[in-house]
Scaffold this motif. Structure first.
Motif, PDB file in Angstrom:
ATOM      1  N   GLN A 110      -4.322  -3.650   1.741  1.00 37.39           N
ATOM      2  CA  GLN A 110      -5.653  -4.249   1.599  1.00 37.39           C
ATOM      3  C   GLN A 110      -6.444  -4.065   2.885  1.00 37.39           C
ATOM      4  O   GLN A 110      -7.630  -3.751   2.849  1.00 37.39           O
ATOM      5  CB  GLN A 110      -5.564  -5.743   1.247  1.00 37.39           C
ATOM      6  CG  GLN A 110      -4.853  -6.044  -0.052  1.00 37.39           C
ATOM      7  CD  GLN A 110      -5.279  -5.146  -1.188  1.00 37.39           C
ATOM      8  OE1 GLN A 110      -6.429  -5.158  -1.619  1.00 37.39           O
ATOM      9  NE2 GLN A 110      -4.354  -4.342  -1.675  1.00 37.39           N
ATOM     10  N   ARG A 111      -5.780  -4.244   4.012  1.00 33.19           N
ATOM     11  CA  ARG A 111      -6.463  -4.056   5.298  1.00 33.19           C
ATOM     12  C   ARG A 111      -6.873  -2.598   5.474  1.00 33.19           C
ATOM     13  O   ARG A 111      -7.983  -2.285   5.909  1.00 33.19           O
ATOM     14  CB  ARG A 111      -5.561  -4.501   6.431  1.00 33.19           C
ATOM     15  CG  ARG A 111      -5.375  -6.004   6.459  1.00 33.19           C
ATOM     16  CD  ARG A 111      -4.582  -6.484   7.667  1.00 33.19           C
ATOM     17  NE  ARG A 111      -4.549  -7.926   7.664  1.00 33.19           N
ATOM     18  CZ  ARG A 111      -3.442  -8.649   7.492  1.00 33.19           C
ATOM     19  NH1 ARG A 111      -2.290  -8.050   7.358  1.00 33.19           N
ATOM     20  NH2 ARG A 111      -3.502  -9.970   7.491  1.00 33.19           N
TER      21      ARG A 111
ATOM     22  N   LYS B 228     -10.874  -0.459   5.525  1.00 38.21           N
ATOM     23  CA  LYS B 228     -11.301   0.457   6.587  1.00 38.21           C
ATOM     24  C   LYS B 228     -11.690   1.828   6.055  1.00 38.21           C
ATOM     25  O   LYS B 228     -12.463   2.536   6.683  1.00 38.21           O
ATOM     26  CB  LYS B 228     -10.174   0.630   7.605  1.00 38.21           C
ATOM     27  CG  LYS B 228      -9.858  -0.620   8.384  1.00 38.21           C
ATOM     28  CD  LYS B 228      -8.643  -0.395   9.274  1.00 38.21           C
ATOM     29  CE  LYS B 228      -8.162  -1.696   9.894  1.00 38.21           C
ATOM     30  NZ  LYS B 228      -6.915  -1.519  10.620  1.00 38.21           N
ATOM     31  N   THR B 229     -11.144   2.228   4.908  1.00 37.13           N
ATOM     32  CA  THR B 229     -11.315   3.612   4.457  1.00 37.13           C
ATOM     33  C   THR B 229     -12.243   3.806   3.268  1.00 37.13           C
ATOM     34  O   THR B 229     -12.546   4.935   2.923  1.00 37.13           O
ATOM     35  CB  THR B 229      -9.950   4.229   4.088  1.00 37.13           C
ATOM     36  OG1 THR B 229      -9.366   3.452   3.044  1.00 37.13           O
ATOM     37  CG2 THR B 229      -9.033   4.291   5.283  1.00 37.13           C
ATOM     38  N   VAL B 230     -12.697   2.753   2.633  1.00 38.40           N
ATOM     39  CA  VAL B 230     -13.495   2.915   1.416  1.00 38.40           C
ATOM     40  C   VAL B 230     -14.861   3.521   1.742  1.00 38.40           C
ATOM     41  O   VAL B 230     -15.494   3.172   2.722  1.00 38.40           O
ATOM     42  CB  VAL B 230     -13.639   1.575   0.659  1.00 38.40           C
ATOM     43  CG1 VAL B 230     -14.528   0.623   1.412  1.00 38.40           C
ATOM     44  CG2 VAL B 230     -14.167   1.793  -0.730  1.00 38.40           C
TER      45      VAL B 230
ATOM     46  N   GLY C 218       4.254  -7.634   1.281  1.00 36.22           N
ATOM     47  CA  GLY C 218       3.993  -7.191   2.650  1.00 36.22           C
ATOM     48  C   GLY C 218       3.263  -5.859   2.693  1.00 36.22           C
ATOM     49  O   GLY C 218       2.291  -5.689   3.435  1.00 36.22           O
ATOM     50  N   ARG C 219       3.721  -4.916   1.877  1.00 36.49           N
ATOM     51  CA  ARG C 219       3.053  -3.610   1.811  1.00 36.49           C
ATOM     52  C   ARG C 219       1.648  -3.748   1.232  1.00 36.49           C
ATOM     53  O   ARG C 219       0.712  -3.107   1.700  1.00 36.49           O
ATOM     54  CB  ARG C 219       3.888  -2.629   0.981  1.00 36.49           C
ATOM     55  CG  ARG C 219       5.118  -2.121   1.722  1.00 36.49           C
ATOM     56  CD  ARG C 219       5.791  -0.976   0.987  1.00 36.49           C
ATOM     57  NE  ARG C 219       6.230  -1.316  -0.360  1.00 36.49           N
ATOM     58  CZ  ARG C 219       7.384  -1.913  -0.661  1.00 36.49           C
ATOM     59  NH1 ARG C 219       8.221  -2.235   0.301  1.00 36.49           N
ATOM     60  NH2 ARG C 219       7.698  -2.184  -1.906  1.00 36.49           N
TER      61      ARG C 219
ATOM     62  N   LYS D 293     -12.744  -7.593  -4.658  1.00 39.11           N
ATOM     63  CA  LYS D 293     -11.429  -7.939  -4.117  1.00 39.11           C
ATOM     64  C   LYS D 293     -11.568  -8.611  -2.756  1.00 39.11           C
ATOM     65  O   LYS D 293     -10.853  -9.573  -2.461  1.00 39.11           O
ATOM     66  CB  LYS D 293     -10.561  -6.682  -4.031  1.00 39.11           C
ATOM     67  CG  LYS D 293     -10.211  -6.118  -5.385  1.00 39.11           C
ATOM     68  CD  LYS D 293      -9.513  -4.772  -5.260  1.00 39.11           C
ATOM     69  CE  LYS D 293      -9.199  -4.179  -6.622  1.00 39.11           C
ATOM     70  NZ  LYS D 293      -8.618  -2.846  -6.520  1.00 39.11           N
ATOM     71  N   VAL D 294     -12.482  -8.109  -1.936  1.00 42.83           N
ATOM     72  CA  VAL D 294     -12.704  -8.694  -0.612  1.00 42.83           C
ATOM     73  C   VAL D 294     -13.123 -10.152  -0.752  1.00 42.83           C
ATOM     74  O   VAL D 294     -12.623 -11.031  -0.047  1.00 42.83           O
ATOM     75  CB  VAL D 294     -13.756  -7.891   0.186  1.00 42.83           C
ATOM     76  CG1 VAL D 294     -14.269  -8.669   1.389  1.00 42.83           C
ATOM     77  CG2 VAL D 294     -13.159  -6.562   0.637  1.00 42.83           C
ATOM     78  N   ASN D 295     -14.031 -10.425  -1.675  1.00 44.03           N
ATOM     79  CA  ASN D 295     -14.476 -11.810  -1.881  1.00 44.03           C
ATOM     80  C   ASN D 295     -13.323 -12.710  -2.312  1.00 44.03           C
ATOM     81  O   ASN D 295     -13.222 -13.856  -1.867  1.00 44.03           O
ATOM     82  CB  ASN D 295     -15.619 -11.865  -2.896  1.00 44.03           C
ATOM     83  CG  ASN D 295     -16.898 -11.293  -2.328  1.00 44.03           C
ATOM     84  OD1 ASN D 295     -17.095 -11.272  -1.111  1.00 44.03           O
ATOM     85  ND2 ASN D 295     -17.759 -10.806  -3.194  1.00 44.03           N
TER      86      ASN D 295
END
Length: 168
Positions: free
Chosen positions: A134-135, A139-141, A128-129, A153-155
């Motif tokens: 990941q979300r 947003k912050t990268v 869960g964490r 990782k997104v892919n």
């Protein structure tokens, strides 16, 4: 990365070690220490309470592996890499941990038909964490090196229909 910058300057890493611990017998000696640890624990994940010099040697193997993979000068050889892999040595423990959670998410997706794991998921709180992280990470990268790692990782997450923006 600082190490890459020093490498580009031609920094001599061998002078760091007065007795040259990465040469033949010394590498084998450290490997044998790691092998004994593996025999007792069935892994090579030493804790911070373990032998500090062996922990440093492990970190050095990871650094040398990155150099080897990039084609840079490294004292690691295919033979040494195979020996470490035989112990299930993690050359990239961060990515190994990420892949473990990703596989847990894939299993969750198969069972539930979605990837919206509650942040306080009682059956697997770490998952869960991790999903929440990941979300947040997306947003912050900002850094290019991080971006490459994140894109990979997104892919992987997209391949299982992961929703990056939760519906709160």
């Amino acid at each position: 990365n600082r190490i890459d910058q020093l490498d580009k300057l031609g920094f001599n890493w061998s002078l760091m070690h007065r007795r040259g611990p990465q040469k033949g017998n010394s590498w084998e000696k450290r490997y044998q220490e790691l092998f004994r640890y593996y025999e007792c624990h069935q892994n090579t994940c030493l804790t911070h309470n373990s032998d500090a010099s062996l922990l440093r040697w492990i970190q050095r193997q990871r650094l040398e592996y990155k150099r080897f993979k990039k084609g840079d000068k490294s004292y690691l050889t295919n033979d040494r890499i195979e020996k470490l892999e035989a112990l299930r040595f993690e050359f990239d423990p961060v990515m190994a941990s990420w892949k473990k959670r990703f596989n847990e998410l894939k299993e969750y997706h198969m069972i539930n038909g979605h990837c919206n794991v509650p942040q306080r998921y009682k059956l697997n709180p770490k998952l869960g964490r991790w999903v929440s992280n990941q979300r947040h990470l997306l947003k912050t990268v900002t850094c290019n090196e991080q971006l490459y790692s994140v894109n990979e990782k997104v892919n992987a997450l997209k391949s299982i229909n992961f929703e990056f923006y939760s519906k709160k």
